[in-house]
Structures are given as structure tokens and as C-alpha cells.
Design an enzyme around this catalytic site. Structure first.
Site, PDB file in Angstrom:
ATOM      1  N   CYS A  77       0.844  -1.200   0.000  1.00 19.80           N
ATOM      2  CA  CYS A  77       0.000   0.000   0.000  1.00 19.80           C
ATOM      3  C   CYS A  77       0.878   1.248   0.000  1.00 19.80           C
ATOM      4  CB  CYS A  77      -1.003  -0.039   1.148  1.00 19.80           C
ATOM      5  SG  CYS A  77      -2.332   1.174   0.942  1.00 19.80           S
ATOM      6  N   HIS A 178      -3.866  -4.321  -0.484  1.00 22.79           N
ATOM      7  CA  HIS A 178      -3.487  -4.959   0.782  1.00 22.79           C
ATOM      8  C   HIS A 178      -3.567  -6.470   0.624  1.00 22.79           C
ATOM      9  CE1 HIS A 178      -3.246  -1.545   3.604  1.00 22.79           C
ATOM     10  NE2 HIS A 178      -4.132  -0.980   2.802  1.00 22.79           N
ATOM     11  N   GLU A 180      -2.821  -8.720   2.689  1.00 24.39           N
ATOM     12  CA  GLU A 180      -3.292  -9.330   3.925  1.00 24.39           C
ATOM     13  C   GLU A 180      -4.807  -9.245   4.081  1.00 24.39           C
ATOM     14  OE1 GLU A 180      -2.824  -5.010   5.036  1.00 24.39           O
ATOM     15  OE2 GLU A 180      -1.889  -6.436   3.652  1.00 24.39           O
TER      16      GLU A 180
END
Length: 198
Positions: A77, A178, A180
Site C-alpha cells: 500500500c 493490501h 493481507e
């Protein structure tokens, strides 16, 4: 598998840590030049403003250690944006590892800024980081500034124009989304990163 995650006060460390642990990795939070230099691979997370993030890196004295890192490095990011030369956000110099200037995204009636939510990826170049990521796979984005499109772009998302979603130069990769928080797509990208030769 060990991986260092830079803890500098401008990243969502817990979610990155949990995503790596789900893949069987043992993430270590690091914040010194020596810890960075000794890492097998390094993740540079980032949320918030570019100026604040760079100030934190400078305060910790780690900018030169990041620039000198020769093993796999992944910016996430804001971490991807920090890899570039400079940013319109606060008109600040960044790490200078990939040429170009990060610019503010322009809103439109059907495209609010920040760009927040799920967007499809279009893979432009084959790369080990994107092994197994299908064209059109979804990833989760939250950002109001965008990196320049150029030779470093491996994949983009369409948000009123191509938004570089994955970039690479030498041993440095970046994900604007992102991983994750990007379900199977993000898990595959992180798994590929962990399996890159150190």
C-alpha cells in the site's frame, strides 16, 4: 520461514503478521538498520500519509538500510508508494528505488477518492510474485494517491485508468492493494514472496 516486517509506526502490523503466520511464516518486527541488514526478506507496510511515513523512517535511521537491502523487499500500500522518487502528498522525497512521482487521484462521479474496495487485477508481465494469480483476480484497495504507470508495472487495476497494482524493480516489489486483506489472491502473493530466493 522467517520474514522481517518493518515496524515504524505507519503500518497495520497485526493484520500483516497474522496473514504471514497463516502461511506458516514466523514474522519478526524490526526497526533498526542492523535488523534490516540481517533479514532474509523484508516487508515495508504502510498506511497514512507519505510525509509522516518518511519522517518516521528518517527518525529511526533506516532509510539507507532499506535502500541498501539486496534481498527480496515488498512494499505494501503506502509501502509501495514509498519505493518511488517523490510524492505529491506533502511534496516529499521518497526512497528513490523506482523512478517516478506518486500523484493524487482525481475523483469522478462514479469513482470516489480514496479508491476503496475490491478491484480486478490485470497482469501485464509474468513475475514470480504473481505466479498463480489469474487475470481478473480481485484484490482489496484503500488509497487516494497512485504510483506512475511505467516499465516497473507488473499488474494494474482499472479505476478510471490504469492504476499500478503491482510493481517491481530488481529485488524490490510493491503491492498497492493490501494482500493481507485480499483473500486467496493476497495469500498467493504473500506465499510467492516468501518463496522467492533470498
Amino acid at each position: 520461514m522467517t520474514v522481517a516486517v518493518l515496524a515504524y509506526g505507519a503500518g497495520n502490523l497485526a493484520s500483516v503478521q497474522f496473514a504471514l503466520e497463516r502461511l506458516g511464516a514466523s514474522p519478526r518486527m524490526v526497526s533498526t538498520p542492523d535488523e534490516i541488514a540481517g533479514a532474509e526478506r523484508l516487508i515495508l507496510p504502510g498506511v497514512g500519509a507519505a510525509g509522516y511515513a518518511m519522517a518516521r523512517l528518517e527518525a529511526l535511521g533506516v532509510t539507507e538500510a532499506i535502500r541498501a537491502f539486496t534481498r527480496p523487499l515488498l512494499g505494501v500500500c503506502l509501502g509501495q508508494q514509498l519505493l518511488f522518487d517523490s510524492s505529491e502528498e506533502g511534496d516529499v522525497p521518497l526512497l528513490g528505488l523506482i523512478p517516478g512521482r506518486v500523484v493524487q487521484m482525481r475523483p469522478a462521479p462514479d469513482r470516489p477518492v480514496p479508491h476503496m474496495g475490491w478491484s480486478r487485477l490485470t497482469v501485464e508481465q509474468d513475475d514470480p510474485l504473481l505466479e498463480g494469480v489469474e487475470r481478473g483476480a480481485y484484490a482489496y484497495f484503500v488509497h487516494g494517491f497512485a504510483c506512475p504507470d511505467g516499465p516497473a508495472t507488473l499488474a494494474h487495476a482499472d479505476y478510471g485508468g490504469p492504476i499500478p497494482a503491482v510493481v517491481r524493480r530488481d529485488n524490490r516489489w510493491g503491492c498497492q492493494f493490501h494482500p493481507e486483506r485480499s483473500a486467496e489472491t493476497g495469500a498467493r502473493v504473500l506465499k510467492n514472496f516468501l518463496e522467492l530466493p533470498a
